[in-house]
Design a protein around this motif. Structure first.
Motif, PDB file in Angstrom:
ATOM      1  N   ASP A 194       6.717 -21.825  -6.317  1.00  9.82           N
ATOM      2  CA  ASP A 194       7.302 -21.028  -5.226  1.00  9.82           C
ATOM      3  C   ASP A 194       7.512 -19.583  -5.669  1.00  9.82           C
ATOM      4  N   ILE A 195       7.971 -19.398  -6.906  1.00  6.91           N
ATOM      5  CA  ILE A 195       8.166 -18.030  -7.419  1.00  6.91           C
ATOM      6  C   ILE A 195       6.828 -17.309  -7.521  1.00  6.91           C
ATOM      7  N   MET A 196       5.803 -18.019  -7.961  1.00 10.50           N
ATOM      8  CA  MET A 196       4.481 -17.406  -8.085  1.00 10.50           C
ATOM      9  C   MET A 196       3.939 -16.982  -6.723  1.00 10.50           C
ATOM     10  N   CYS A 197       4.156 -17.798  -5.722  1.00 10.93           N
ATOM     11  CA  CYS A 197       3.693 -17.445  -4.373  1.00 10.93           C
ATOM     12  C   CYS A 197       4.384 -16.176  -3.879  1.00 10.93           C
ATOM     13  N   GLU A 198       5.699 -16.090  -4.081  1.00  7.78           N
ATOM     14  CA  GLU A 198       6.430 -14.892  -3.672  1.00  7.78           C
ATOM     15  C   GLU A 198       5.961 -13.678  -4.477  1.00  7.78           C
ATOM     16  N   LEU A 199       5.714 -13.878  -5.767  1.00  6.86           N
ATOM     17  CA  LEU A 199       5.280 -12.775  -6.623  1.00  6.86           C
ATOM     18  C   LEU A 199       3.955 -12.190  -6.148  1.00  6.86           C
ATOM     19  N   VAL A 200       2.999 -13.042  -5.849  1.00  7.81           N
ATOM     20  CA  VAL A 200       1.675 -12.564  -5.438  1.00  7.81           C
ATOM     21  C   VAL A 200       1.773 -11.768  -4.142  1.00  7.81           C
ATOM     22  N   GLU A 201       2.570 -12.254  -3.188  1.00  8.27           N
ATOM     23  CA  GLU A 201       2.721 -11.542  -1.920  1.00  8.27           C
ATOM     24  C   GLU A 201       3.401 -10.187  -2.123  1.00  8.27           C
ATOM     25  N   GLU A 202       4.488 -10.164  -2.881  1.00  6.67           N
ATOM     26  CA  GLU A 202       5.216  -8.915  -3.113  1.00  6.67           C
ATOM     27  C   GLU A 202       4.393  -7.939  -3.951  1.00  6.67           C
ATOM     28  N   LEU A 203       3.654  -8.472  -4.924  1.00  7.63           N
ATOM     29  CA  LEU A 203       2.861  -7.603  -5.779  1.00  7.63           C
ATOM     30  C   LEU A 203       1.770  -6.884  -4.994  1.00  7.63           C
ATOM     31  N   GLN A 204       1.143  -7.588  -4.079  1.00  8.67           N
ATOM     32  CA  GLN A 204       0.139  -6.935  -3.235  1.00  8.67           C
ATOM     33  C   GLN A 204       0.766  -5.846  -2.377  1.00  8.67           C
ATOM     34  N   LEU A 205       1.909  -6.157  -1.770  1.00  6.68           N
ATOM     35  CA  LEU A 205       2.569  -5.200  -0.883  1.00  6.68           C
ATOM     36  C   LEU A 205       3.035  -3.970  -1.646  1.00  6.68           C
ATOM     37  N   LYS A 206       3.718  -4.188  -2.773  1.00  7.44           N
ATOM     38  CA  LYS A 206       4.275  -3.052  -3.507  1.00  7.44           C
ATOM     39  C   LYS A 206       3.189  -2.217  -4.192  1.00  7.44           C
ATOM     40  N   THR A 207       2.083  -2.839  -4.575  1.00 13.07           N
ATOM     41  CA  THR A 207       0.980  -2.062  -5.166  1.00 13.07           C
ATOM     42  C   THR A 207       0.363  -1.140  -4.118  1.00 13.07           C
ATOM     43  N   LYS A 208       0.206  -1.639  -2.901  1.00 12.75           N
ATOM     44  CA  LYS A 208      -0.310  -0.788  -1.826  1.00 12.75           C
ATOM     45  C   LYS A 208       0.652   0.359  -1.529  1.00 12.75           C
ATOM     46  N   GLU A 209       1.943   0.079  -1.555  1.00  8.43           N
ATOM     47  CA  GLU A 209       2.922   1.145  -1.332  1.00  8.43           C
ATOM     48  C   GLU A 209       2.912   2.154  -2.478  1.00  8.43           C
ATOM     49  N   PHE A 210       2.643   1.672  -3.694  1.00 12.04           N
ATOM     50  CA  PHE A 210       2.552   2.587  -4.839  1.00 12.04           C
ATOM     51  C   PHE A 210       1.359   3.523  -4.695  1.00 12.04           C
ATOM     52  N   LEU A 211       0.233   2.976  -4.268  1.00 15.65           N
ATOM     53  CA  LEU A 211      -0.964   3.809  -4.096  1.00 15.65           C
ATOM     54  C   LEU A 211      -0.865   4.691  -2.865  1.00 15.65           C
ATOM     55  N   HIS A 212      -0.237   4.182  -1.807  1.00 14.84           N
ATOM     56  CA  HIS A 212      -0.126   4.920  -0.543  1.00 14.84           C
ATOM     57  C   HIS A 212       1.345   4.970  -0.128  1.00 14.84           C
ATOM     58  N   PRO A 213       2.112   5.893  -0.694  1.00 10.76           N
ATOM     59  CA  PRO A 213       3.565   5.895  -0.460  1.00 10.76           C
ATOM     60  C   PRO A 213       3.999   6.344   0.930  1.00 10.76           C
ATOM     61  N   ASN A 214       3.113   6.983   1.690  1.00 10.08           N
ATOM     62  CA  ASN A 214       3.506   7.473   3.013  1.00 10.08           C
ATOM     63  C   ASN A 214       3.416   6.340   4.037  1.00 10.08           C
ATOM     64  N   PRO A 215       4.564   5.868   4.579  1.00  5.13           N
ATOM     65  CA  PRO A 215       4.501   4.740   5.532  1.00  5.13           C
ATOM     66  C   PRO A 215       3.795   5.091   6.830  1.00  5.13           C
ATOM     67  N   ALA A 216       3.901   6.345   7.263  1.00  7.58           N
ATOM     68  CA  ALA A 216       3.231   6.739   8.506  1.00  7.58           C
ATOM     69  C   ALA A 216       1.712   6.672   8.346  1.00  7.58           C
ATOM     70  N   SER A 217       1.216   7.109   7.211  1.00  6.02           N
ATOM     71  CA  SER A 217      -0.231   7.047   6.971  1.00  6.02           C
ATOM     72  C   SER A 217      -0.701   5.607   6.847  1.00  6.02           C
ATOM     73  N   ARG A 218       0.117   4.753   6.208  1.00  6.26           N
ATOM     74  CA  ARG A 218      -0.255   3.337   6.107  1.00  6.26           C
ATOM     75  C   ARG A 218      -0.326   2.698   7.485  1.00  6.26           C
ATOM     76  N   ALA A 219       0.643   3.024   8.351  1.00 11.09           N
ATOM     77  CA  ALA A 219       0.636   2.463   9.705  1.00 11.09           C
ATOM     78  C   ALA A 219      -0.590   2.938  10.492  1.00 11.09           C
ATOM     79  N   LYS A 220      -0.944   4.214  10.303  1.00 13.16           N
ATOM     80  CA  LYS A 220      -2.118   4.744  10.998  1.00 13.16           C
ATOM     81  C   LYS A 220      -3.392   4.060  10.520  1.00 13.16           C
ATOM     82  N   MET A 221      -3.493   3.817   9.218  1.00  9.72           N
ATOM     83  CA  MET A 221      -4.669   3.136   8.677  1.00  9.72           C
ATOM     84  C   MET A 221      -4.762   1.710   9.218  1.00  9.72           C
ATOM     85  N   SER A 222      -3.612   1.023   9.309  1.00  8.51           N
ATOM     86  CA  SER A 222      -3.610  -0.340   9.848  1.00  8.51           C
ATOM     87  C   SER A 222      -4.024  -0.348  11.309  1.00  8.51           C
TER      88      SER A 222
END
Length: 435
Positions: A41-69
């Motif tokens: 269960d911890i590993m599942c949470e880790l993989v999900e959070e790691l993907q999310l936080k890595t994307k935020e690290f590379l693309h810190p602007n939330p408005a730009s991320r929303a526009k890309m989505s």
């Protein structure tokens, strides 16, 4: 076949309700299996959070991320693959620096420094794009595969294990009840939950085999997921190496930029600075226009420069209109035009005689140029004053304010244009003090 599947679902619901409500105990798995489930269960949470936080690290602007989505979602709906590129802040800053450097003019040292800085920022942005591509390929893609394949399969086996365990326990409980060997301490169950149905040994054996199969698959899946340290650490090492390479290249670019800017600063400091003489209103012909004349097109250095009030150094309040001539006195030359007397006779040639020691200037108390406003307490505004609180008096630079009283060491009370109020002492020059 469909009836068998429905019957199995009923058995699982029966057992689940009896465990949650009736207090029936099901088959317990060992502590090692429970610990594996916790780590999974911890590993599942880790993989999900790691993907999310890595994307935020590379693309810190939330408005730009929303526009890309949003662009990606529209591309999927329209059937066209639209790739949206994240605008790197270094690139945006670089474009701004270059644009304004070109507007100022490249012959200017500051403009040249702006362009150099902008080009360096754009180079850093390009390196950041390479970092994005490397991390997406070597870190995010493996995490995505792990999340959508391995973890999904493990979770499927765990869910199936839970269902088969409930089916096995339900059939076993029914068999025990039918044989009159209900476990001691189990509460009574109503016939509505199938308490009197007959279960054969073959059915129990089949349920037990499926339960064992799911237990084996779940354990192997969780073990493979948790025992994958080499690949997972390799992903972290790749992430760190890409960051080191990115920062190393950025450091090299910034060191070159800092050296270039220091050279330009020294060059700017060594250039001779020409003396700048700001133009006056007289140079622009405004003073003559205010006096009712036409703007002067050729103002020589010897031409007296007049104030808007006609006298070089006097305001309308202080300027005497006539300087009397007395017998035995000589005319006073004009301060700005020594060749012309600055007076008109007040008395005719046969006027009253004066003594030889009499002053040619009138007494200050009898000067015809003094008005009652000068005799009353007054001050001249040195600066513009805009009220910030009720009860304060607004005025502009050069206004003459009638003084009413001094409130304290910092504030006067006065009137101007029919309005009264307070104003700071430091904003005026008192021409006639309060008594």
């Amino acid at each position: 076949m469909a009836f068998a599947g429905l019957k199995k679902q009923i058995n699982k619901a029966n057992q689940f309700m009896n465990e949650k409500i009736g207090g029936v105990e099901g088959t317990k798995l060992d502590d090692e299996f429970v610990e594996m489930e916790r780590k999974t269960d911890i590993m599942c949470e880790l993989v999900e959070e790691l993907q999310l936080k890595t994307k935020e690290f590379l693309h810190p602007n939330p408005a730009s991320r929303a526009k890309m989505s949003a662009v990606k979602g529209i591309g999927k709906l329209s059937g066209q693959a639209k790739a949206a590129t994240y605008p790197q802040p270094e690139g945006v800053l670089g474009e701004t620096l270059i644009a304004y450097g070109r507007k100022i003019g490249e012959d200017n040292l500051y403009a040249s420094a702006l362009i150099e800085s902008g080009e360096s920022m754009k180079q850093i942005a390009d390196i950041k794009y390479n970092l994005d591509d490397n991390i997406k390929m070597n870190v995010l893609e493996p995490l995505h595969q792990l999340s959508t394949k391995d973890i999904k399969e493990v979770q499927h086996h765990r869910k199936k294990l839970q269902g088969r365990r409930l089916d096995f326990d339900c059939k076993k409980r029914k068999k025990d009840k039918a044989l009159g060997s209900t476990p001691t301490g189990s509460p009574a169950r109503s016939p509505g939950w199938g308490g009197g149905s007959h279960v054969t040994d073959d059915e129990i054996k089949l349920a037990e085999d499926k339960f064992a199969e799911s237990l084996h698959l779940a354990q192997m899946g969780m073990h493979n997921l948790l025992d994958n340290d080499v690949e997972q650490i390799s992903q972290l090492a790749t992430f760190a190496e890409n960051l080191v390479d990115y920062h190393r290249q950025c450091t090299e670019i910034l060191e070159v930029l800092a050296t270039t800017l220091q050279e330009k600063k020294n060059e700017a400091a060594s250039l001779p600075r020409p003396e700048f003489v700001p133009k006056t209103l007289s140079d622009l012909g405004v003073m003559d226009t205010l006096n009712g004349g036409l703007p002067s097109t050729n103002i020589s250095a010897t031409t007296p420069q007049r104030s808007p009030y006609g006298s070089p150094a006097r305001s309308p309040v202080h300027t005497p209109t006539h300087t009397p001539q007395y017998p035995g006195s000589s005319p006073l030359p004009s301060p700005m035009n020594p060749g012309q007397p600055n007076w008109e006779p007040l008395f005719p040639p046969g006027g009253p005689p004066r003594s030889a020691n009499a002053s040619p200037l009138p007494s200050p108390m009898k000067s015809p140029a003094r008005s009652p406003m000068i005799q009353s307490p007054a001050a001249v505004a040195l600066y513009d004053f805009e009220p910030e609180n009720p009860g304060e008096l607004a005025f502009s630079e050069g206004d003459t304010i009638n003084l009413t009283q001094r409130i304290d060491e910092n504030w006067f009370e006065g009137s101007l244009n029919g309005k009264s109020g307070m104003f700071p002492v430091s904003y005026v020059n008192v021409t006639n003090p309060l008594p």
